[in-house]
Motif scaffolding. Sequence first.
Motif, PDB file in Angstrom:
ATOM      1  N   ASN A 222       0.845  -1.175   0.000  1.00 40.44           N
ATOM      2  CA  ASN A 222       0.000   0.000   0.000  1.00 40.44           C
ATOM      3  C   ASN A 222       0.889   1.236   0.000  1.00 40.44           C
ATOM      4  OD1 ASN A 222      -2.088   1.808   0.208  1.00 40.44           O
ATOM      5  ND2 ASN A 222      -2.634   1.294   2.299  1.00 40.44           N
ATOM      6  N   PHE A 223       1.815   1.301  -0.970  1.00 39.38           N
ATOM      7  CA  PHE A 223       2.800   2.384  -0.950  1.00 39.38           C
ATOM      8  C   PHE A 223       2.197   3.758  -1.223  1.00 39.38           C
ATOM      9  CE2 PHE A 223       2.901   0.734  -5.306  1.00 39.38           C
ATOM     10  CZ  PHE A 223       2.802   1.886  -6.059  1.00 39.38           C
ATOM     11  N   LEU A 224       0.967   3.821  -1.771  1.00 38.18           N
ATOM     12  CA  LEU A 224       0.332   5.111  -2.003  1.00 38.18           C
ATOM     13  C   LEU A 224      -0.313   5.666  -0.738  1.00 38.18           C
ATOM     14  CD1 LEU A 224      -1.348   4.615  -5.487  1.00 38.18           C
ATOM     15  CD2 LEU A 224       0.779   5.790  -4.951  1.00 38.18           C
ATOM     16  N   GLY A 225      -0.411   4.826   0.304  1.00 39.95           N
ATOM     17  CA  GLY A 225      -0.933   5.300   1.569  1.00 39.95           C
ATOM     18  C   GLY A 225      -2.437   5.462   1.620  1.00 39.95           C
ATOM     19  N   ASN A 226      -3.160   4.893   0.668  1.00 40.69           N
ATOM     20  CA  ASN A 226      -4.614   4.995   0.630  1.00 40.69           C
ATOM     21  C   ASN A 226      -5.204   3.615   0.879  1.00 40.69           C
ATOM     22  OD1 ASN A 226      -7.391   5.034  -0.497  1.00 40.69           O
ATOM     23  ND2 ASN A 226      -6.851   7.108  -1.127  1.00 40.69           N
ATOM     24  N   VAL A 227      -6.186   3.539   1.765  1.00 39.56           N
ATOM     25  CA  VAL A 227      -6.752   2.234   2.134  1.00 39.56           C
ATOM     26  C   VAL A 227      -7.384   1.531   0.943  1.00 39.56           C
ATOM     27  CG1 VAL A 227      -7.147   2.826   4.542  1.00 39.56           C
ATOM     28  CG2 VAL A 227      -8.913   3.335   2.853  1.00 39.56           C
TER      29      VAL A 227
ATOM     30  N   LEU B 107      -2.926  20.114  -6.206  1.00 42.50           N
ATOM     31  CA  LEU B 107      -3.278  20.393  -7.599  1.00 42.50           C
ATOM     32  C   LEU B 107      -3.698  19.117  -8.333  1.00 42.50           C
ATOM     33  CD1 LEU B 107      -0.454  22.931  -8.539  1.00 42.50           C
ATOM     34  CD2 LEU B 107      -2.898  23.419  -8.370  1.00 42.50           C
ATOM     35  N   ILE B 108      -2.942  18.033  -8.119  1.00 44.09           N
ATOM     36  CA  ILE B 108      -3.267  16.762  -8.776  1.00 44.09           C
ATOM     37  C   ILE B 108      -4.624  16.247  -8.317  1.00 44.09           C
ATOM     38  CG2 ILE B 108      -2.634  14.321  -8.897  1.00 44.09           C
ATOM     39  CD1 ILE B 108      -1.005  16.060 -10.751  1.00 44.09           C
ATOM     40  N   ASN B 109      -4.851  16.264  -7.015  1.00 43.99           N
ATOM     41  CA  ASN B 109      -6.114  15.736  -6.486  1.00 43.99           C
ATOM     42  C   ASN B 109      -7.315  16.550  -6.971  1.00 43.99           C
ATOM     43  OD1 ASN B 109      -4.830  13.675  -5.126  1.00 43.99           O
ATOM     44  ND2 ASN B 109      -4.769  14.746  -3.163  1.00 43.99           N
ATOM     45  N   LYS B 110      -7.197  17.867  -6.964  1.00 43.68           N
ATOM     46  CA  LYS B 110      -8.314  18.712  -7.404  1.00 43.68           C
ATOM     47  C   LYS B 110      -8.546  18.593  -8.913  1.00 43.68           C
ATOM     48  CE  LYS B 110      -8.087  22.143  -3.694  1.00 43.68           C
ATOM     49  NZ  LYS B 110      -7.782  23.555  -3.332  1.00 43.68           N
TER      50      LYS B 110
ATOM     51  N   LEU C 218      -7.610   7.740  -7.341  1.00 43.18           N
ATOM     52  CA  LEU C 218      -7.456   7.679  -5.895  1.00 43.18           C
ATOM     53  C   LEU C 218      -6.584   8.846  -5.448  1.00 43.18           C
ATOM     54  CD1 LEU C 218      -6.842   3.854  -5.413  1.00 43.18           C
ATOM     55  CD2 LEU C 218      -8.935   5.132  -4.923  1.00 43.18           C
ATOM     56  N   PRO C 219      -7.032   9.614  -4.461  1.00 42.32           N
ATOM     57  CA  PRO C 219      -6.267  10.790  -4.032  1.00 42.32           C
ATOM     58  C   PRO C 219      -4.835  10.437  -3.630  1.00 42.32           C
ATOM     59  CG  PRO C 219      -8.456  10.801  -3.048  1.00 42.32           C
ATOM     60  CD  PRO C 219      -8.289   9.458  -3.705  1.00 42.32           C
ATOM     61  N   ALA C 220      -3.918  11.291  -4.037  1.00 41.04           N
ATOM     62  CA  ALA C 220      -2.508  11.103  -3.674  1.00 41.04           C
ATOM     63  C   ALA C 220      -2.242  11.743  -2.314  1.00 41.04           C
ATOM     64  CB  ALA C 220      -1.618  11.725  -4.739  1.00 41.04           C
TER      65      ALA C 220
ATOM     66  N   LYS D 161       6.263  12.070  -2.364  1.00 38.94           N
ATOM     67  CA  LYS D 161       7.670  12.405  -2.142  1.00 38.94           C
ATOM     68  C   LYS D 161       8.541  11.171  -2.248  1.00 38.94           C
ATOM     69  CE  LYS D 161      10.779  14.694   1.128  1.00 38.94           C
ATOM     70  NZ  LYS D 161      10.878  15.412   2.426  1.00 38.94           N
ATOM     71  N   LYS D 162       8.059  10.065  -1.721  1.00 36.42           N
ATOM     72  CA  LYS D 162       8.817   8.812  -1.774  1.00 36.42           C
ATOM     73  C   LYS D 162       9.009   8.372  -3.228  1.00 36.42           C
ATOM     74  CE  LYS D 162       7.655   5.798   1.252  1.00 36.42           C
ATOM     75  NZ  LYS D 162       6.891   4.757   1.972  1.00 36.42           N
ATOM     76  N   ILE D 163       7.953   8.486  -4.029  1.00 41.69           N
ATOM     77  CA  ILE D 163       8.035   8.094  -5.434  1.00 41.69           C
ATOM     78  C   ILE D 163       9.027   8.976  -6.186  1.00 41.69           C
ATOM     79  CG2 ILE D 163       6.738   8.008  -7.599  1.00 41.69           C
ATOM     80  CD1 ILE D 163       4.293   7.167  -5.942  1.00 41.69           C
ATOM     81  N   PHE D 164       8.972  10.286  -5.949  1.00 41.48           N
ATOM     82  CA  PHE D 164       9.877  11.193  -6.653  1.00 41.48           C
ATOM     83  C   PHE D 164      11.333  10.984  -6.224  1.00 41.48           C
ATOM     84  CE2 PHE D 164       6.131  13.544  -7.960  1.00 41.48           C
ATOM     85  CZ  PHE D 164       6.516  14.053  -9.190  1.00 41.48           C
TER      86      PHE D 164
END
Length: 324
Positions: free
Chosen positions: A88-93, A196-199, A208-210, A216-219
């Motif tokens: 779950n590396f994106l942190g979203n359930v 900005l991405i989520n909106k 799915l909202p970031a 930051k981890k991905i970048f």
Amino acid sequence: MAYSLEMTRMSSKTKKVNFQIKSWDENTDRSLILSIYNAHRKHILSEAYVEQKKDIFLMLGDKVKYSRDFLLAENEKGEIVGVAGLTNFLGNVKSTRLIYGILPEYFNSTLPQQLLKAAIALGKKLKLSTLVLDTKGSNSAPFDNALEHMGYHPIQYLLEMHLTDFIQTTPVDLPLDVSILQKSGEPDNYHLYVDLINKSFIGSFEFLPAKAESSKKIFQIRKNQFDIEVFYVKNQQQPIGVSVFFVDAQKKIGTIYSVGILPEYRHRGIGTKLLEATIQTAKNQGCKTIQLDVHVDNEKALNLYQKLGFQSNENMKSTFYKVI
């Protein structure tokens, strides 16, 4: 355990090999697992393949417990030939992903179905609310066939598009008070980037909202693989859009990672101008190809990319499945 990554000629018939799926052994050499994952990716991605190094374990995150979340597949000789895990590396359930990889010589065997089935069972055992996985391109057909055989059907598709002929388009004038600012390197404000991405995408195409931390981890991982360019669109100094562009200088390939414009500022030519700035940057950095992924149902984006000269690559379409 000794094993070989040397590919053998694959038969058109399914190989009858007895595989054993086991829980992760904490003594397992992670470099071996990484080699299997890279061999899998190289087989399905071909020229678009970018080698994953140890950074992939950072992307999986410190919340992954391998003995709980990962499985290993062994062949009849006891050699590890496949791996599957839940992260779950994106942190979203709602974004728990099933990642997997097997040695290419076992694509035409029973291993794709056996490994996926075991990983899905593990997800159910852990009582996950959602589990998603994806396949990439025509070489992933054994996994698509396995999922279909198990009764799963695609929930969405992403189409890969590429631009190789950087034709000169008719310049689009930006509205007054709108400007585009370019920054080399990762975003300097992740909360602004994620906002900005989520909106820009919330409520569309299973988005799915970031989260700032996971982004930051991905970048931080991507900057070890690519040069990064970030473009911000501002209206009277107020951020209204963002685009991220990755450059593989060695292969001379650029990847448009994300393009987002706030809904209230669309249909004004801003997205076109943002893409034009990205294409010009690609030309300046010596790129021969620009690639991106777009949802197959996003007709407006498809039309825009096609207008700028992008062509679709059906053989590299990503297919997503919801298995829990």
